[in-house]
Scaffold this motif. Structure first.
Motif, short mmCIF file in Angstrom:
data_model
loop_
_atom_site.label_atom_id
_atom_site.label_comp_id
_atom_site.label_asym_id
_atom_site.label_seq_id
_atom_site.Cartn_x
_atom_site.Cartn_y
_atom_site.Cartn_z
N GLU A 31 -67.20 26.19 80.85
CA GLU A 31 -68.56 25.94 81.19
C GLU A 31 -68.68 27.04 82.28
OE1 GLU A 31 -68.91 22.09 82.52
OE2 GLU A 31 -68.78 21.32 80.61
N TYR A 32 -67.82 27.54 83.40
CA TYR A 32 -68.19 28.49 84.29
C TYR A 32 -68.54 29.71 83.61
CZ TYR A 32 -63.41 29.72 83.98
OH TYR A 32 -62.11 30.29 83.72
N VAL A 33 -67.80 30.18 82.56
CA VAL A 33 -68.17 31.34 82.11
C VAL A 33 -69.61 31.46 81.37
CG1 VAL A 33 -67.52 32.74 80.17
CG2 VAL A 33 -65.59 31.74 81.55
N ARG A 34 -69.84 30.24 80.50
CA ARG A 34 -71.02 30.38 80.11
C ARG A 34 -72.26 30.19 81.13
NH1 ARG A 34 -70.71 32.06 75.48
NH2 ARG A 34 -69.29 30.84 73.82
N ALA A 35 -72.03 29.69 82.36
CA ALA A 35 -72.83 29.45 83.45
C ALA A 35 -73.17 30.82 84.06
CB ALA A 35 -72.36 28.58 84.55
N ALA A 36 -72.22 31.66 84.11
CA ALA A 36 -72.15 32.89 84.67
C ALA A 36 -73.08 34.00 83.73
CB ALA A 36 -70.77 33.61 84.72
N GLU A 37 -72.67 33.42 82.36
CA GLU A 37 -73.36 34.52 81.44
C GLU A 37 -75.09 34.04 81.34
OE1 GLU A 37 -70.05 35.07 78.08
OE2 GLU A 37 -71.43 33.45 77.93
N MET A 38 -75.18 32.68 81.61
CA MET A 38 -76.78 32.31 81.90
C MET A 38 -77.45 32.73 82.98
SD MET A 38 -76.29 28.43 80.33
CE MET A 38 -77.95 28.18 80.59
N MET A 39 -76.75 33.16 83.99
CA MET A 39 -77.30 33.68 85.23
C MET A 39 -77.30 35.12 85.27
SD MET A 39 -75.28 31.12 88.07
CE MET A 39 -76.19 31.96 89.28
N GLY A 40 -77.06 35.81 84.18
CA GLY A 40 -77.39 37.10 83.97
C GLY A 40 -76.17 38.13 84.48
N ALA A 41 -75.09 37.44 84.43
CA ALA A 41 -73.93 38.41 84.84
C ALA A 41 -73.63 39.00 83.58
CB ALA A 41 -72.76 37.54 85.30
N SER A 42 -73.05 40.43 83.94
CA SER A 42 -72.85 41.35 82.81
C SER A 42 -71.39 41.09 82.16
CB SER A 42 -73.03 42.68 83.24
OG SER A 42 -71.87 42.95 84.44
N SER A 43 -71.13 41.42 81.01
CA SER A 43 -69.78 41.23 80.49
C SER A 43 -68.65 41.72 81.47
CB SER A 43 -69.63 41.74 79.22
OG SER A 43 -70.89 41.49 78.13
N GLY A 44 -68.73 43.09 81.87
CA GLY A 44 -67.82 43.55 82.74
C GLY A 44 -67.52 42.36 84.09
N ARG A 45 -68.47 41.94 84.58
CA ARG A 45 -68.26 41.02 85.93
C ARG A 45 -67.76 39.77 85.47
NH1 ARG A 45 -70.00 40.67 91.05
NH2 ARG A 45 -70.52 38.39 91.65
N VAL A 46 -68.21 39.26 84.18
CA VAL A 46 -67.29 37.96 83.66
C VAL A 46 -65.97 38.09 83.44
CG1 VAL A 46 -67.28 36.35 81.94
CG2 VAL A 46 -69.57 37.13 82.79
N ILE A 47 -65.60 39.23 82.99
CA ILE A 47 -64.21 39.48 82.85
C ILE A 47 -63.44 39.73 83.99
CG2 ILE A 47 -62.55 41.10 81.63
CD1 ILE A 47 -64.49 41.61 79.52
N ARG A 48 -64.03 40.62 84.97
CA ARG A 48 -63.22 40.76 86.18
C ARG A 48 -63.27 39.71 87.28
NH1 ARG A 48 -67.09 44.92 86.14
NH2 ARG A 48 -67.92 44.15 88.21
N LYS A 49 -64.53 38.95 87.28
CA LYS A 49 -64.68 37.92 88.31
C LYS A 49 -64.21 36.52 87.76
CE LYS A 49 -65.92 40.74 91.51
NZ LYS A 49 -65.63 41.05 92.84
N HIS A 50 -64.09 36.15 86.35
CA HIS A 50 -63.79 35.04 86.06
C HIS A 50 -62.64 34.75 85.18
CE1 HIS A 50 -67.94 33.56 88.07
NE2 HIS A 50 -68.39 34.73 87.57
N LEU A 51 -62.54 35.70 84.21
CA LEU A 51 -61.42 35.53 83.21
C LEU A 51 -60.17 36.06 83.73
CD1 LEU A 51 -63.56 36.44 80.08
CD2 LEU A 51 -62.91 34.23 81.11
#
Length: 384
Positions: free
Chosen positions: A275-295
Motif C-alpha cells: 500500500e505504501y508503494v501505491r500511495a507514493a505512486e498516487m502522490m506523483g513520486a517518480s519510479s526512481g524515487r519509489v525504488i530508492r526511497k521505498h523499495l
C-alpha cells in the motif's frame, strides 16, 4: 542488588508504584534502528570477533610496506628456500630483547639440497624503525622506513623464503593489498549491475523483465570456471599489473551479478504491490524515487549480508585464476600469485612453508562467512 543464599538476587531499592514496568521495553522499541542492530549483533560473538579482525586487516593494508621487513620482490640469492626463522628473547639465560641467530647455507652432497644452520653463539638484535626497501605508504607517499628489519650480517625470514629468496611474510602482507581489495571492487560492480537490472525487472515487469530474465538464465547456465579462464586469457599479456588487476576485478563482478539481480527482482515483485508503494505512486513520486526511497531500504539488510558473503567468493576467484596463471601476474603480488609457485607437490613436501599463503586465504574467507552470518541475523532487529 543482594544475593540470597539460594543464588537469587533481590533489588535493595524501595518499591515505587509510579514506575511503569514497561519502561525498559518502551525504551527498546523507541531506540533507533542501528542501536537495535548493534545490540543484537553484539550477541553474535563469532560475527563480532570476525568483524573486528577484518576491520583490523583492512586498516593495516595502507601500512603493509611499513610492517613488512623486506620489499615485495626483494631477493636474497644466498638464502633460496630458507626455512622460517624464530625470534628469540633470551640467550644463555640472559634477556637481550628480540634477536635472531645468523644462518648460513651449506650444501648437502647426499640430498643435493641447501641446509641452513643457525649460529647460536652470535645473537644479533633486531633493528626497529630502520631504513630498507622503498615502498609507497597508502599508495602514494614514498617511504623507506620499516617497523623492524634484519640486522647487518643476518636475515629475518619469519615464514621462510621462496625459490628466489624472497621473504614469504613480507610478500603475504603486500599480497593482501590486492587479494583483499579485489573483492571490494568486484562486489561494487556486481551490486551496481545486480541492483540496477534486478530492480528494473521487478518493478516494471513486462517485456523488460522477460529480456533481463533471459540474460540472467544464459549467464547462469554457462560453466563458471571455463568462462573465467576464457575471459582472463583474453586479457593482453603486455598489460601492466594494475590494468590486469582492475580487469580481473571487473570480470569477477560481471559474472557475479545474475544471482543478486534475481533476488532483487523477486523481492521487488512482492513489495511493489504494498500500500505504501501505491500511495507514493498516487502522490506523483517518480519510479526512481519509489525504488530508492521505498523499495531498496526494505531490502538493504539482505543486500549487506549478501555483500559480506560474496566478497570471499571474489577473493577465491582471483586466487584460483592467479594460481592457474591466468589472473594477476608477476611482478604483481597477491596470494594467488604466491600459490602459483607452490603447484609442485614435491616442492611443497620439501619446503612446506611455500604453501603458507593458503592460511590467510582460509582465515579471511571464514571471517567473512562468520561476519555475514552475524549480520544476516542482526539486520532485521524486529524479527523476534
Amino acid at each position: 542488588m543482594t544475593k540470597l543464599p539460594d543464588g537469587r538476587y533481590v533489588d535493595d531499592a524501595p518499591y515505587d508504584p509510579q514506575v511503569s514496568i514497561q519502561q525498559l521495553e518502551r525504551r527498546d522499541l523507541d531506540a533507533p534502528n542501528w542501536v537495535l542492530i548493534w545490540r543484537k549483533f553484539k550477541t553474535h560473538k563469532l560475527g563480532l570477533i570476525s568483524g573486528i579482525f577484518l576491520l583490523f586487516c583492512y586498516l593495516m593494508l595502507p601500512f603493509a610496506g611499513f610492517i613488512a621487513p623486506y620489499g615485495a620482490n626483494e631477493r636474497n640469492s644466498d638464502h633460496l628456500y630458507a626455512p622460517p626463522q624464530a625470534v628469540h628473547w633470551v640467550h644463555e639465560g640472559e634477556f637481550l630483547g628480540p634477536f635472531v641467530y645468523p644462518i648460513t647455507a651449506e650444501a648437502d652432497l647426499e640430498t643435493f639440497q641447501w641446509v641452513f644452520k643457525p649460529d647460536t653463539t652470535t645473537p644479533v638484535p633486531l633493528e626497529f624503525f630502520c631504513e630498507g626497501a622503498e615502498y609507497s605508504l597508502a599508495g602514494f607517499i614514498p617511504s623507506d622506513t620499516h617497523l623492524f628489519c634484519a640486522p647487518d650480517g643476518a636475515t629475518l625470514f619469519l615464514w621462510g623464503s621462496d625459490r628466489l629468496g624472497r621473504d614469504v611474510f613480507s610478500r603475504i602482507l603486500y599480497g593482501a593489498q590486492l587479494s583483499l581489495t579485489v573483492g571490494l571492487i568486484g562486489i561494487s560492480v556486481s551490486f551496481f549491475l545486480g541492483i540496477l537490472l534486478g530492480s528494473i525487472a521487478g518493478y516494471f515487469g513486462g517485456r523488460i523483465d522477460w529480456v533481463i530474465n533471459r540474460v540472467i538464465e544464459i549467464l547462469r547456465s554457462l560453466p563458471e570456471l571455463p568462462l573465467w579462464l576464457a575471459l582472463s586469457a583474453a586479457v593482453p599479456s603486455n598489460w601492466g599489473p594494475v590494468a590486469v588487476f582492475f580487469i580481473i576485478s571487473i570480470i569477477l563482478g560481471i559474472l557475479d551479478w545474475p544471482g543478486l539481480a534475481r533476488a532483487v527482482r523477486a523481492k521487488f515483485l512482492s513489495l511493489r504491490e504494498e500500500e505504501y508503494v501505491r500511495a507514493a505512486e498516487m502522490m506523483g513520486a517518480s519510479s526512481g524515487r519509489v525504488i530508492r526511497k521505498h523499495l531498496l531500504p526494505n531490502f538493504m539488510s539482505h543486500l549487506i549480508a549478501s555483500a559480506t558473503l560474496s566478497i570471499p567468493a571474489m577473493i577465491l576467484g582471483e586466487t584460483a585464476l592467479s594460481f592457474l596463471g591466468l589472473g594477476l601476474r608477476a611482478p604483481a603480488v597477491s596470494w594467488g600469485v604466491m600459490l602459483n609457485d607452490a603447484q609442485n607437490l614435491a616442492s611443497i613436501e620439501i619446503y612446506p612453508w611455500t604453501a603458507i599463503p593458503m592460511i590467510p586465504i582460509i582465515i579471511i574467507v571464514l571471517a567473512f562467512n562468520f561476519l555475514g552470518d552475524g549480520l544476516r541475523d542482526s539486520l532485521d532487529p524486529y524479527q523476534q
